[in-house]
Write an enzyme that holds these catalytic residues in place. Structure first.
Site, PDB file in Angstrom:
ATOM      1  N   CYS A 175       0.862  -1.172   0.000  1.00  0.00           N
ATOM      2  CA  CYS A 175       0.000   0.000   0.000  1.00  0.00           C
ATOM      3  C   CYS A 175       0.898   1.221   0.000  1.00  0.00           C
ATOM      4  O   CYS A 175       2.109   1.116   0.138  1.00  0.00           O
ATOM      5  CB  CYS A 175      -0.869   0.053   1.253  1.00  0.00           C
ATOM      6  SG  CYS A 175      -2.017  -1.330   1.408  1.00  0.00           S
TER       7      CYS A 175
ATOM      8  N   CYS B 161      12.993  -5.003   1.279  1.00  0.00           N
ATOM      9  CA  CYS B 161      12.482  -5.832   0.166  1.00  0.00           C
ATOM     10  C   CYS B 161      13.161  -5.454  -1.143  1.00  0.00           C
ATOM     11  O   CYS B 161      13.094  -4.310  -1.586  1.00  0.00           O
ATOM     12  CB  CYS B 161      10.980  -5.601   0.050  1.00  0.00           C
ATOM     13  SG  CYS B 161      10.245  -6.231  -1.467  1.00  0.00           S
TER      14      CYS B 161
ATOM     15  N   ASP C 131      10.249  -7.034 -15.843  1.00  0.00           N
ATOM     16  CA  ASP C 131      10.834  -6.967 -14.494  1.00  0.00           C
ATOM     17  C   ASP C 131      10.748  -8.283 -13.744  1.00  0.00           C
ATOM     18  O   ASP C 131      11.558  -8.545 -12.850  1.00  0.00           O
ATOM     19  CB  ASP C 131      10.181  -5.845 -13.676  1.00  0.00           C
ATOM     20  CG  ASP C 131       8.680  -5.882 -13.776  1.00  0.00           C
ATOM     21  OD1 ASP C 131       8.071  -6.812 -13.216  1.00  0.00           O
ATOM     22  OD2 ASP C 131       8.112  -5.005 -14.451  1.00  0.00           O
TER      23      ASP C 131
ATOM     24  N   CYS D 126       5.338 -14.576  -0.936  1.00  0.00           N
ATOM     25  CA  CYS D 126       5.716 -13.439  -0.091  1.00  0.00           C
ATOM     26  C   CYS D 126       4.731 -13.354   1.069  1.00  0.00           C
ATOM     27  O   CYS D 126       3.525 -13.363   0.853  1.00  0.00           O
ATOM     28  CB  CYS D 126       5.677 -12.137  -0.892  1.00  0.00           C
ATOM     29  SG  CYS D 126       6.028 -10.704   0.150  1.00  0.00           S
TER      30      CYS D 126
ATOM     31  N   CYS E   3      11.491 -14.375  -1.702  1.00  0.00           N
ATOM     32  CA  CYS E   3      10.678 -14.946  -2.780  1.00  0.00           C
ATOM     33  C   CYS E   3      11.540 -15.596  -3.850  1.00  0.00           C
ATOM     34  O   CYS E   3      11.022 -16.357  -4.677  1.00  0.00           O
ATOM     35  CB  CYS E   3       9.743 -13.890  -3.361  1.00  0.00           C
ATOM     36  SG  CYS E   3      10.578 -12.367  -3.808  1.00  0.00           S
TER      37      CYS E   3
HETATM   38 FE1  SF4 Z   1       9.975  -8.474  -1.115  1.00  0.00          FE
HETATM   39 FE2  SF4 Z   1      10.111 -10.966  -1.997  1.00  0.00          FE
HETATM   40 FE3  SF4 Z   1      10.776 -10.364   0.536  1.00  0.00          FE
HETATM   41 FE4  SF4 Z   1       8.220 -10.253  -0.278  1.00  0.00          FE
HETATM   42  S1  SF4 Z   1       9.512 -12.095  -0.125  1.00  0.00           S
HETATM   43  S2  SF4 Z   1       9.309  -8.776   0.985  1.00  0.00           S
HETATM   44  S3  SF4 Z   1       8.474  -9.516  -2.390  1.00  0.00           S
HETATM   45  S4  SF4 Z   1      11.802  -9.714  -1.356  1.00  0.00           S
END
Ligand code: SF4
Length: 475
Positions: free
Chosen positions: A2, A231, A344, A380, A432
């Site tokens: 968000c 992230c 991406d 995620c 992820c």
């Molecule tokens: Fe970001 Fe991937 Fe971690 Fe989720 S799992 S916070 S998308 S890096």
């Protein structure tokens, strides 16, 4: 994911705050909301299903304003709940006055604490913080208690009475910045909001920190200190190229992603007549990739400006329908050409499959694909909407199988090493792609998934019964 904005100390028209919030529409467009404190001290709310610009607002000025753009990862996923119940901000009464908050992120262990069917993580957080305050804690103690038990990503801004505050999770997973100048304080998800608000200096909110702005004094306390793990996907896809996150320019990071991916493509001996970005996020990386390879950049695919960001749409059928109206094609740049498509990420693979089949119909002779991110193999739990393993094509198929599935002549993903080099921060969340979750509950959910206690088709919010049995077993 968000977008959040908090403003305090300068009288603004609500429409001015609405314009600032509109800058965060790339972080969520499912619903939007504003909160402000009126002259009687009441916290007022206005919410809409759609973008901030659509929020119906009275002609009011306020020194105390909050705003949110919503991207759904939890609650109201089938769209049958009234907007007041799922859109932020959320407000609760406490013994110290009205508490109103906006939140960006996702609470991984929400089911551990609540059987109540909340329609948003923010509603849960507002209730929990309110409960801590009503149990005799001040804002500092209540925020510390929140950090002690919540696992996940949370960047929060809010008002307790007239006290303005910001809270960021101890790992700083989601971005959060603040500015303070001449008695005016602004908190936001991304720096472009503060630039637009005219803040001369923009600072990173410390992970595990609590910002309080009261009686013209701004203080920041470090409540919890641990390893920062922002992230990586913010740099690759989510954030605006105009923002800086963790003091790294998103735009310059994307330029580096393209350069390093260019090296990989050259080493693989892939040849093409044109580098074609899949609009819009990959356009920046495509520029340096094109320069590196000496292959011209051509906008053979254009984005229909009236369309929405497909990845942040909640339902599969919505995403496919939107993908069909999202792209426009320059036929002369396609027919008889060998194209190197740059995107991406590949989450489900449906959009790329659709685009490649259309490009072939339009006469492209070869279609190579380059991705500015490694394969996305794990769900995620921190606020990006790929919450089940099953939906991730790379968790089910090898790179070669994905290439065949999407119909490309070659498929090159950026390597882990090059992603790290491009972002150039000591620690990142890359869970992820590598399954190394930065929080204890994230690691716990991964174990449950591996043991089959959470099915691959299931989010960690679903099937309470199974998850509760799993949690009990764990304890
Ligand atoms: Fe970001 Fe991937 Fe971690 Fe989720 S799992 S916070 S998308 S890096």
């Amino acid at each position: 994911m968000c977008g959040i904005v908090g403003i305090c100390g300068k009288v603004l028209k609500l429409t001015q705050a609405q314009s600032l919030l509109q800058l965060l529409v790339h972080r969520g467009q499912d619903a939007s909301g504003l909160a402000w404190i009126d002259e009687t001290g009441k916290h007022c709310l206005a919410k809409v299903k759609g973008q901030p610009i659509q929020i119906p607002l009275p002609e009011v000025n306020s020194r105390y304003i909050l705003g949110s753009t919503r991207y759904p990862t939890y609650g109201n996923r089938n769209g049958n709940v009234p907007v007041e119940k799922f859109a932020q901000p959320f407000s609760v009464e406490t013994r110290l006055g009205q508490l109103t908050i906006c939140h960006n992120g996702q609470i991984a262990n929400i089911r551990k604490f609540s059987k109540h069917e909340f329609h948003s993580d923010a509603e849960f957080i507002a209730n929990l913080l309110g409960e801590f305050i009503d149990n005799g804690n001040d804002l500092v103690m209540a925020s510390k208690k929140l950090m002690d038990i919540l696992d996940g990503a949370y960047s929060i801004t809010g008002f307790l009475g007239h006290t303005f505050f910001g809270i960021r999770d101890p790992r700083g997973i989601r971005p959060m910045v603040y500015g303070f100048h001449d008695g005016f304080a602004v908190i936001a998800s991304e720096s472009l909001v503060l630039q637009q608000a005219g803040m001369p200096e923009i600072k990173e909110m410390p992970p595990g920190g609590l910002l309080i702005f009261d009686e013209d004094e701004l203080t920041i306390q470090q409540l919890v200190k641990t390893e920062k793990r922002p992230c990586m996907f913010e740099y690759v896809y989510f954030a605006s190229a105009a923002s800086e996150i963790n003091e790294r320019s998103v735009y310059e990071t994307r330029l580096r992603l393209g350069e390093l991916l260019g090296d990989q493509i050259r080493n693989a001996g892939i040849e093409a007549d044109a580098v074609v970005p899949v609009p819009d996020t990959s356009r920046t990386a495509s520029q340096t990739l094109s320069e590196k390879l000496g292959i011209p950049l051509r906008d053979a695919i254009l984005k229909n400006r009236s369309s929405m960001r497909t990845f942040i749409m909640p339902a599969e059928d919505e995403r496919l329908a939107a993908a069909k109206s999202k792209y426009l094609f320059i036929e002369g740049m396609i027919k008889g050409k060998r194209l190197l498509l740059v995107d991406d990420s590949i989450i489900r693979g449906l959009t790329l499959k659709y685009l490649i089949s259309l490009l072939r119909q339009k006469g492209a002779t070869e279609i190579h694909v380059a991705i500015t991110n490694p394969p996305t193999r794990y769900p995620c739990y921190y606020g990006v909407d790929f919450t089940t393993k099953k939906e991730l094509i790379a968790s089910q198929k090898s790179v070669e199988e994905i290439r065949r599935e999407i119909g490309a002549d070659s498929l090159t993903y950026l390597t882990h090493e090059n992603l790290k080099r491009a972002i150039d921060l000591p620690e990142l969340c890359m869970a992820c792609i590598d399954g190394n979750y930065p929080t204890p509950f994230g690691q716990h959910l991964k174990r449950l998934l591996e043991e089959g206690m959470i099915l691959e088709t299931m989010t960690h919010y679903e099937s309470d019964e199974i998850i509760e049995v799993a949690l009990a077993k764990e304890e």
